[in-house]
Scaffold this motif. Sequence first.
Motif, short mmCIF file in Angstrom:
data_model
loop_
_atom_site.label_atom_id
_atom_site.label_comp_id
_atom_site.label_asym_id
_atom_site.label_seq_id
_atom_site.Cartn_x
_atom_site.Cartn_y
_atom_site.Cartn_z
N CYS A 14 0.84 -1.20 0.00
CA CYS A 14 0.00 0.00 0.00
C CYS A 14 0.88 1.25 0.00
CB CYS A 14 -0.90 0.01 1.23
SG CYS A 14 -1.80 1.55 1.44
N GLY A 16 -0.14 4.06 0.90
CA GLY A 16 -0.55 4.88 2.04
C GLY A 16 0.12 4.48 3.34
N CYS A 17 0.06 3.16 3.67
CA CYS A 17 0.55 2.73 4.98
C CYS A 17 1.65 1.69 4.88
CB CYS A 17 -0.60 2.18 5.81
SG CYS A 17 -1.29 0.64 5.14
N CYS A 33 -7.19 0.10 0.37
CA CYS A 33 -6.44 -0.61 1.41
C CYS A 33 -7.34 -0.87 2.62
CB CYS A 33 -5.23 0.22 1.82
SG CYS A 33 -4.35 -0.47 3.22
N GLU A 35 -6.42 -1.61 5.48
CA GLU A 35 -5.77 -1.13 6.70
C GLU A 35 -5.94 0.37 6.89
OE1 GLU A 35 -4.48 -3.33 8.70
OE2 GLU A 35 -4.83 -4.96 7.26
N CYS A 36 -5.70 1.15 5.81
CA CYS A 36 -5.69 2.62 5.98
C CYS A 36 -6.69 3.34 5.09
CB CYS A 36 -4.28 3.17 5.71
SG CYS A 36 -3.83 3.20 3.97
N GLU A 38 -6.51 3.87 1.88
CA GLU A 38 -5.90 4.46 0.69
C GLU A 38 -6.57 3.90 -0.57
OE1 GLU A 38 -3.28 6.62 0.29
OE2 GLU A 38 -3.05 6.34 -1.89
ZN LIG Z 1 -2.82 1.21 3.47
#
Ligand SMILES: [Zn+2]
Length: 574
Positions: A14, A16-17, A33, A35-36, A38
């Motif tokens: 990712c 983003g993270c 994503c 997780e984050c 994105e």
């Molecule tokens: Zn992410």
Amino acid sequence: MTATASEEQLWSRCVGCASLLYRKRLRRNLDVCPECGEHARLGAPERLRQLVDPGSLRLLPDQLPETDPIDFVDVLPYPHRLSAARASTGLAEAVVCATATIGAHPAVLAVMDFRFLGGSLGCAVGELITRAAERALDDRVPLILITASGGARMQEGVLSLMQMATVSQAIAALREAGLLTVSVLTDPTYGGVAASFATNTDLVLAESGARMGFAGPRVIRQVTGRALPEGFQSADVLLRHGQVDMVVQRRSLRGRLGALLAATRATRPARPPVPRQEPAPRRERLADAAPAAPAGGGDTPAVRDAWDTVRLARHPGRPTTLDYLDSVFDGFLELHGDRLGGDCPAVVGGVARLADRHVMVIGHQKGHTTAELVARNFGMASPAGHRKALRLMRLAARLGLPVVTLVDTPGADPGVSAEEQGQAAAIAENILTLTVLPTPVLAVITGEGGSGGALALAVADRVLMLENAVYSVISPEGCAAILWPDRSAAPQAARALRLTAPDLCRLGVVDEVVPEPTTAAHDDPAETAHRLRAALLSNLLPLLDVPPAMLVRLRRQRFRRFGMARGGARAGAR
Ligand SMILES: [Zn+2]
């Protein structure tokens, strides 16, 4: 719709993270994503798959003749770059157009693909999107544009700039027909795309995380020498500044579009189909065309190197718009203000007389001294300047006054507040309005015709150009910085861009070259003014006899043909 190399990989990281994500899981989550949050960039085929009802997609033809209208070469010939983009994406061009339904509502979609030469807007992309808009008009369904672009395609020179007008007038036709147009800004949407069909649609949605602006953050940082505000040009900040209708998460996009289509579902009476205008016949390639002599008589100019012409166009002694208002026109009454909170000193406008006929004159104003240049922001209009110009154009049409524009700008203002105040949309609205303005419009490129800022005053029935003026999609320095190892290649870029008056006359972008005195305009401003006045009168007077509806039709034809600038064969046409 071939899978790209990265799609075949099992894992991706990712941006983003930096989480390592199982590719299939990511795709199931629409490339957002888990997780984050994105939103990863999507190619056009995947975007269409996510948005439309299963089984409803019908791709529109995408085959056009080969594109290299100005034989552009930087460190690589342009056809090499095109072939590489085709091989790596499996696409014919940077846009995929289709008909489909979304929530059972029919629409035409044009989806840009950033992987293909940065989603750049060239003649083929402009032609394909215009045809998609024409299809929406024929079918009487909404048009949805999903944008992702770094801007106009430098390798096609000013012809790529013309696409902003070509697509905008197709959107204007949908407006007139009462058909909804929607743009969905995805990351990133910049330059000529931002300043035309990404923002002159009825509704502008931004996908979560998208950034949109006319000038890019790198350029603005360079020019202003300052750090940019938090979230600059991001979807959430655009929403706060009134630039977009809504910010939408990718997982909600399909539902939201379906709801908008349902809410605006036409109960309009059907009307007989308008016969489609065939594109004008094939234009010659520049390299094949015979050199054109400047019209209007006078001295036969020696062939000058493009870079020398750039320097003449920027000469501080070159007459400005206010100089011409004094020398060419009589009785200029300046009108101020955009009525929204500003008055931009880089744009002057008002009523004046030209040989005892009243006209509305609007032009960029530079200056001769450093103090004047600073006070006028070097002729770089702010959104307030574009909106003042818009107000005066509309006023002229209401009062039956012809519009004369004098174009002399390095480009639009590359500043933070200009972006926050909606620079892209302001330029886009001017371009669209000029394509439908029911009064004669005569544009003259008098000095620098820089990019979208220039086009915002140059969509006209006749476009004239002073002999040592230049008109370009990007400055030679900017082009060199991107396509050559460094900015010192500006002279080569100037030659490659075909930005001189004789070049643009051959390409049909300019109708007539106004000859300058032997050395240049700054050496004999009075003689320059005399020649400009003669050219204005000989071009304006015939326009005064044309009924407004006919003028608009002819103006649209003038710009429609640039989409086919490099080949008449309508390969793949319906
Ligand atoms: Zn992410």
